[in-house]
Design an enzyme around this catalytic site. Structure first.
Site, PDB file in Angstrom:
ATOM      1  N   ARG A 154      78.327  63.313   2.459  1.00 30.30           N
ATOM      2  CA  ARG A 154      77.021  63.628   3.041  1.00 30.30           C
ATOM      3  C   ARG A 154      77.163  64.560   4.247  1.00 30.30           C
ATOM      4  O   ARG A 154      76.176  64.960   4.839  1.00 30.30           O
ATOM      5  CB  ARG A 154      76.329  62.336   3.481  1.00 30.30           C
ATOM      6  CG  ARG A 154      75.951  61.479   2.294  1.00 30.30           C
ATOM      7  CD  ARG A 154      74.775  60.594   2.580  1.00 30.30           C
ATOM      8  NE  ARG A 154      74.317  59.979   1.362  1.00 30.30           N
ATOM      9  CZ  ARG A 154      74.035  58.684   1.226  1.00 30.30           C
ATOM     10  NH1 ARG A 154      74.132  57.879   2.267  1.00 30.30           N
ATOM     11  NH2 ARG A 154      73.626  58.201   0.079  1.00 30.30           N
ATOM     12  N   GLU A 159      79.974  63.626  -6.823  1.00 31.12           N
ATOM     13  CA  GLU A 159      79.005  63.171  -7.825  1.00 31.12           C
ATOM     14  C   GLU A 159      79.701  62.706  -9.105  1.00 31.12           C
ATOM     15  O   GLU A 159      79.302  61.720  -9.708  1.00 31.12           O
ATOM     16  CB  GLU A 159      77.990  64.283  -8.151  1.00 31.12           C
ATOM     17  CG  GLU A 159      76.988  64.529  -7.042  1.00 31.12           C
ATOM     18  CD  GLU A 159      76.121  63.311  -6.733  1.00 31.12           C
ATOM     19  OE1 GLU A 159      75.994  62.428  -7.590  1.00 31.12           O
ATOM     20  OE2 GLU A 159      75.581  63.229  -5.622  1.00 31.12           O
ATOM     21  N   GLN A 219      79.727  55.694 -12.470  1.00 30.25           N
ATOM     22  CA  GLN A 219      80.409  54.490 -12.957  1.00 30.25           C
ATOM     23  C   GLN A 219      81.384  53.891 -11.957  1.00 30.25           C
ATOM     24  O   GLN A 219      82.169  53.030 -12.313  1.00 30.25           O
ATOM     25  CB  GLN A 219      81.211  54.739 -14.252  1.00 30.25           C
ATOM     26  CG  GLN A 219      80.664  55.773 -15.185  1.00 30.25           C
ATOM     27  CD  GLN A 219      79.686  55.171 -16.150  1.00 30.25           C
ATOM     28  OE1 GLN A 219      79.409  53.991 -16.109  1.00 30.25           O
ATOM     29  NE2 GLN A 219      79.129  55.987 -17.000  1.00 30.25           N
ATOM     30  N   THR A 220      81.405  54.359 -10.718  1.00 33.74           N
ATOM     31  CA  THR A 220      82.398  53.851  -9.773  1.00 33.74           C
ATOM     32  C   THR A 220      81.738  53.550  -8.428  1.00 33.74           C
ATOM     33  O   THR A 220      80.882  54.305  -7.981  1.00 33.74           O
ATOM     34  CB  THR A 220      83.531  54.895  -9.585  1.00 33.74           C
ATOM     35  OG1 THR A 220      83.956  55.326 -10.873  1.00 33.74           O
ATOM     36  CG2 THR A 220      84.717  54.315  -8.857  1.00 33.74           C
ATOM     37  N   LEU A 280      90.737  55.538 -11.477  1.00 28.94           N
ATOM     38  CA  LEU A 280      89.266  55.706 -11.421  1.00 28.94           C
ATOM     39  C   LEU A 280      88.609  55.429 -12.773  1.00 28.94           C
ATOM     40  O   LEU A 280      87.424  55.127 -12.841  1.00 28.94           O
ATOM     41  CB  LEU A 280      88.900  57.132 -10.995  1.00 28.94           C
ATOM     42  CG  LEU A 280      88.670  57.395  -9.512  1.00 28.94           C
ATOM     43  CD1 LEU A 280      88.383  58.866  -9.275  1.00 28.94           C
ATOM     44  CD2 LEU A 280      87.533  56.560  -8.947  1.00 28.94           C
ATOM     45  N   GLY A 281      89.387  55.575 -13.864  1.00 27.74           N
ATOM     46  CA  GLY A 281      88.826  55.311 -15.193  1.00 27.74           C
ATOM     47  C   GLY A 281      87.945  56.451 -15.694  1.00 27.74           C
ATOM     48  O   GLY A 281      87.734  57.442 -14.986  1.00 27.74           O
ATOM     49  N   TYR A 340      71.737  65.126 -14.632  1.00 31.65           N
ATOM     50  CA  TYR A 340      71.809  64.459 -13.329  1.00 31.65           C
ATOM     51  C   TYR A 340      72.702  65.250 -12.355  1.00 31.65           C
ATOM     52  O   TYR A 340      72.284  65.594 -11.238  1.00 31.65           O
ATOM     53  CB  TYR A 340      72.331  63.012 -13.461  1.00 31.65           C
ATOM     54  CG  TYR A 340      72.727  62.484 -12.109  1.00 31.65           C
ATOM     55  CD1 TYR A 340      71.741  62.100 -11.203  1.00 31.65           C
ATOM     56  CD2 TYR A 340      74.065  62.474 -11.699  1.00 31.65           C
ATOM     57  CE1 TYR A 340      72.077  61.688  -9.928  1.00 31.65           C
ATOM     58  CE2 TYR A 340      74.405  62.067 -10.427  1.00 31.65           C
ATOM     59  CZ  TYR A 340      73.414  61.669  -9.549  1.00 31.65           C
ATOM     60  OH  TYR A 340      73.743  61.286  -8.282  1.00 31.65           O
ATOM     61  N   ASP A 381      69.491  59.684 -12.370  1.00 38.19           N
ATOM     62  CA  ASP A 381      70.513  58.851 -13.004  1.00 38.19           C
ATOM     63  C   ASP A 381      69.933  57.449 -13.212  1.00 38.19           C
ATOM     64  O   ASP A 381      68.731  57.233 -13.015  1.00 38.19           O
ATOM     65  CB  ASP A 381      71.798  58.830 -12.157  1.00 38.19           C
ATOM     66  CG  ASP A 381      71.616  58.073 -10.851  1.00 38.19           C
ATOM     67  OD1 ASP A 381      70.453  57.764 -10.490  1.00 38.19           O
ATOM     68  OD2 ASP A 381      72.619  57.773 -10.186  1.00 38.19           O
ATOM     69  N   CYS A 435      61.724  47.142   1.891  1.00 41.15           N
ATOM     70  CA  CYS A 435      61.620  48.460   1.252  1.00 41.15           C
ATOM     71  C   CYS A 435      60.535  49.319   1.912  1.00 41.15           C
ATOM     72  O   CYS A 435      59.405  48.879   2.097  1.00 41.15           O
ATOM     73  CB  CYS A 435      61.302  48.290  -0.229  1.00 41.15           C
ATOM     74  SG  CYS A 435      61.149  49.878  -1.074  1.00 41.15           S
ATOM     75  N   CYS A 485      54.234  50.704  -4.097  1.00 36.09           N
ATOM     76  CA  CYS A 485      54.998  50.381  -5.312  1.00 36.09           C
ATOM     77  C   CYS A 485      54.173  49.575  -6.316  1.00 36.09           C
ATOM     78  O   CYS A 485      53.707  48.480  -6.025  1.00 36.09           O
ATOM     79  CB  CYS A 485      56.251  49.614  -4.925  1.00 36.09           C
ATOM     80  SG  CYS A 485      57.248  49.131  -6.339  1.00 36.09           S
TER      81      CYS A 485
HETATM   82 FE1  SF4 Z   1      60.807  48.972  -3.179  1.00 29.71          FE
HETATM   83 FE2  SF4 Z   1      59.293  48.713  -5.323  1.00 29.71          FE
HETATM   84 FE3  SF4 Z   1      61.942  48.759  -5.550  1.00 29.71          FE
HETATM   85 FE4  SF4 Z   1      60.716  46.654  -4.443  1.00 29.71          FE
HETATM   86  S1  SF4 Z   1      60.555  47.345  -6.549  1.00 29.71           S
HETATM   87  S2  SF4 Z   1      62.541  47.657  -3.694  1.00 29.71           S
HETATM   88  S3  SF4 Z   1      59.066  47.655  -3.393  1.00 29.71           S
HETATM   89  S4  SF4 Z   1      60.637  50.422  -4.878  1.00 29.71           S
END
Ligand code: SF4
Length: 352
Positions: A25, A37, A42-43, A80-81, A120, A138, A202, A208
């Site tokens: 990063r 990437e 897978q790791t 690493l596979g 991806y 992904d 979150c 959401c």
């Molecule tokens: Fe956030 Fe929705 Fe995932 Fe829950 S389901 S962690 S609220 S994005």
């Protein structure tokens, strides 16, 4: 549209304040982004960090990677596979040098033409290194998108993936493709995790769909995969004086890596001895060393490690026909062996 802007803003704000400090990063060098990437597929992140540093030390540029022998690349990948990732990277590096004059292609569509670079990875490199407004979708991002956007169809269907890609493409805030994609990946890795998402912490909870509906832990909808096939494999440590026979794999699984004498669907020493006698090796059974198990994506090897001693040196024809060689302690240490051979390799080191 206003709501869409709000969730993307909340996501990027959250990412900028909580993101983990990971070595890849700190760079927008496409070569380094690409390596990270591919390794991260897978790791686990913790496992990748040391490999990432070592790989960049050994092959600091795409030119260095392109001109390295395949065995050196596989050796750097040992443990690493999923070794086809390393073989494809090596091929792609050669293509970048030969076709693009050693300059990384910048566009998503060009990147996607390179071996081992799918939608991806192309999206990740194009957005992180070059700022192109494309998503990087992904498994983690599919999970977040299916919950956030309330997609209750199989997320592995091409039409559903297309919808996710289109919605995310529209959602990317101008000039912020890199932060947006990395934020979604980070959310999928640390908050919106499989099975038990941490919705209370979150930043997207209020936007959401699944959180509101209360079905986040049953999303995304995916195909039930077939369980991997269980195969018995005799792993034969066939020694001659202070060396052991190793074979370079030609099969697709573990191609280019070195393994000991493998005999599939065989567990007992007599059958293994016959297997090798038919191929011209005259040897005697010494000991049953033990069992090991390795799980690949589509198959499981249940291994019985057996020690045999050759009564005479294998012929040059046998070695050539089977891509085999006798390796002493130091040679064995230098060859790329897959993790599946770990227990057998430790046993072999004790014998040599
Ligand atoms: Fe956030 Fe929705 Fe995932 Fe829950 S389901 S962690 S609220 S994005």
């Amino acid at each position: 549209m206003a709501l869409q802007n709000e969730w993307t803003k909340a996501l990027i704000r959250w990412y900028k304040t909580t993101m983990r400090d990971l070595p890849w990063r700190r760079t927008s060098d496409p070569y380094a982004v690409w390596i990270s990437e591919i390794m991260l597929q897978q790791t686990r992140v913790e496992a990748v960090i040391a490999y990432y540093h070592r790989f960049l030390q050994l092959f600091p540029t795409v030119q260095a990677l392109a001109s390295a022998p395949q065995e050196a690349v596989l050796k750097a990948w040992e443990g690493l596979g999923y070794y086809s990732r390393a073989r494809n990277m090596h091929k792609a590096a050669k293509t970048i040098v030969n076709l693009y004059g050693g300059v990384f292609p910048e566009q998503y569509t060009e990147l996607k033409k390179l071996p081992g670079i799918g939608a991806y990875t192309a999206g990740a490199i194009a957005s992180i290194a070059f700022g192109e407004q494309v998503p990087a979708v992904d498994g983690n991002v599919k999970r977040v998108a299916s919950r956030l956007l309330g997609i209750r169809e199989n997320v592995n269907q091409p039409a559903v993936i297309r919808d996710i890609r289109n919605t995310l493409t529209d959602a990317i805030p101008g000039g912020q493709a890199s932060a947006f994609n990395q934020a979604l990946m980070e959310l999928g890795a640390t908050v919106c995790i499989p099975r038990t998402p941490r919705c209370e912490t979150c930043p997207l909870a209020r936007y959401c769909d699944a959180y509101e509906a209360g079905d986040a832990d049953s999303l995304p909808v995916i195909d039930r995969k077939k369980p991997p096939r269980e195969v018995s494999v005799a792993v034969c440590l066939i020694t001659y004086r202070n060396a052991v026979l190793v074979f370079k794999r030609r099969e697709r699984l573990l191609q280019g890596m070195y393994v000991f004498g493998l005999a599939e669907e065989i567990t007992d020493p007599a059958a293994a001895q016959n297997h090798w006698a038919e191929r011209g090796l005259d040897m005697r059974f010494i000991a049953d060393i033990g069992k090991a198990r390795h799980i690949f994506t589509h198959r499981v090897w249940n291994m019985t490690i057996l020690h045999f001693e050759l009564l005479e040196k294998p012929s040059g024809a046998f070695l050539r026909e089977n891509d085999a060689q006798l390796a002493d302690f130091e040679q064995l240490k230098a060859l790329p062996l897959p993790t599946a051979m770990k227990a057998a390799k430790e046993a072999a080191f004790k014998l040599l």
